[in-house]
Enzyme design. Sequence first.
Site, PDB file in Angstrom:
ATOM      1  N   GLU A  16       0.806  -1.219   0.000  1.00 33.59           N
ATOM      2  CA  GLU A  16       0.000   0.000   0.000  1.00 33.59           C
ATOM      3  C   GLU A  16       0.844   1.277   0.000  1.00 33.59           C
ATOM      4  O   GLU A  16       0.335   2.358   0.314  1.00 33.59           O
ATOM      5  CB  GLU A  16      -0.949  -0.019   1.199  1.00 33.59           C
ATOM      6  N   SER A 142      -6.593  -2.707   1.673  1.00 35.16           N
ATOM      7  CA  SER A 142      -6.866  -2.158   0.335  1.00 35.16           C
ATOM      8  C   SER A 142      -7.326  -3.208  -0.674  1.00 35.16           C
ATOM      9  O   SER A 142      -7.109  -3.069  -1.872  1.00 35.16           O
ATOM     10  CB  SER A 142      -5.625  -1.423  -0.211  1.00 35.16           C
ATOM     11  N   TYR A 211      -9.105   3.649  -5.308  1.00 31.90           N
ATOM     12  CA  TYR A 211      -8.099   4.672  -5.527  1.00 31.90           C
ATOM     13  C   TYR A 211      -8.036   5.266  -6.940  1.00 31.90           C
ATOM     14  O   TYR A 211      -7.474   6.331  -7.122  1.00 31.90           O
ATOM     15  CB  TYR A 211      -6.716   4.127  -5.136  1.00 31.90           C
ATOM     16  N   ARG A 250     -12.452   3.038  10.889  1.00 32.72           N
ATOM     17  CA  ARG A 250     -13.583   2.930   9.961  1.00 32.72           C
ATOM     18  C   ARG A 250     -13.979   1.476   9.840  1.00 32.72           C
ATOM     19  O   ARG A 250     -13.138   0.610   9.586  1.00 32.72           O
ATOM     20  CB  ARG A 250     -13.203   3.469   8.580  1.00 32.72           C
ATOM     21  N   ASP A 252     -16.294  -1.473   7.928  1.00 34.09           N
ATOM     22  CA  ASP A 252     -16.918  -1.764   6.643  1.00 34.09           C
ATOM     23  C   ASP A 252     -17.970  -2.860   6.813  1.00 34.09           C
ATOM     24  O   ASP A 252     -17.753  -3.820   7.575  1.00 34.09           O
ATOM     25  CB  ASP A 252     -15.881  -2.209   5.622  1.00 34.09           C
ATOM     26  N   GLU A 269     -14.768  -5.721   8.565  1.00 30.29           N
ATOM     27  CA  GLU A 269     -13.494  -5.447   9.230  1.00 30.29           C
ATOM     28  C   GLU A 269     -13.473  -4.022   9.736  1.00 30.29           C
ATOM     29  O   GLU A 269     -14.314  -3.204   9.363  1.00 30.29           O
ATOM     30  CB  GLU A 269     -12.321  -5.658   8.267  1.00 30.29           C
ATOM     31  N   ASN A 271     -10.811  -0.721   9.963  1.00 26.38           N
ATOM     32  CA  ASN A 271      -9.569  -0.151   9.449  1.00 26.38           C
ATOM     33  C   ASN A 271      -9.033   0.849  10.465  1.00 26.38           C
ATOM     34  O   ASN A 271      -9.690   1.858  10.742  1.00 26.38           O
ATOM     35  CB  ASN A 271      -9.817   0.573   8.120  1.00 26.38           C
ATOM     36  N   GLY A 275      -7.734   5.686   4.759  1.00 27.59           N
ATOM     37  CA  GLY A 275      -7.157   6.652   3.834  1.00 27.59           C
ATOM     38  C   GLY A 275      -7.354   8.080   4.312  1.00 27.59           C
ATOM     39  O   GLY A 275      -8.378   8.411   4.908  1.00 27.59           O
TER      40      GLY A 275
END
Length: 308
Positions: A16, A142, A211, A250, A252, A269, A271, A275
């Site tokens: 990443e 990612s 991205y 964050r 998901d 999951e 994070n 980002g």
Amino acid sequence: MSRKHVAVLMGGFSSERPVSLSSGKACAEALEAEGFDVTRIDVTRDVSEKLAALKPDVVFNALHGPFGEDGTIQGILEYLEIPYTHSGVLASALAMDKDKAKLVAAAAGIPVAESQVVNRFAFPSTHPMTPPYVVKPVREGSSFGVVIVTEDQAHPPQIVSSPEWRYGEEVIVERYIYGRELTCGVMGETPLGVTEVVPQGHNFYDYDSKYAAGGSKHVIPAKISPNIYQKIQTLSLRAHQAIGCRGVSRSDFRYDDRFSEDGEIIWLEVNTQPGMTPTSLVPEMAGHAGYSFGQFLRWMVEDASCLR
């Protein structure tokens, strides 16, 4: 009064790296605009020596992936006694291990999908579970290495046991969840708005969806019922607390509303290093809550500490 000196860690050597360079550049520029003295550090194996010599007041961790997100850099910063942003050693390591994070989440009453961990070298020649299912590395971010196995596939994906695979020896095989991609950030102990991520030209939220320009559309607030919206926020905060996250995280989710509005909500999951460009999901959520990008980053710097 002297200005606070912030070292922004970016780049690194995980898969990443490009994402981290983008996050780090955006954060460094915004923090300078907020009046901080900023030093940019493209992380290499000698990062501990660089930080020991630099002696910043705070480290802003804009790294993504292994080393930056799995408790390793956090341990170095604890040893150096430099306050840092985001989650600490234990929460970072736990969240990075998808299987162990799911065990903790399930114990906290958060709905997760059925799954099993398989060594890639012993990956079965017959389906490890009834398709459709998802195969993903246990410790990557990612969407690197994610493979969706559809109902019409006769055999498991061969890529997992091939020499081309470079995402670790263990993979998690998880029941595929139909439906919509929802995500929700947590800032301190406060859940932010819920975003629906709609991939454009992709069948799931893969690397390019995340991205590439135009790869996905972010809908905030998500167009879902108030009941589901609040439930996503509650589960996000519960996951943040159960795993021991600090600062910003964050979570998901997949939300399958094909058959009823209540549908099925599945947590995927958390994070711990989401980002951090102005158009990334969590900064967008903070913007929806009334924070400019600079104000949001200032909050993170002021929240920084050791012993996280």
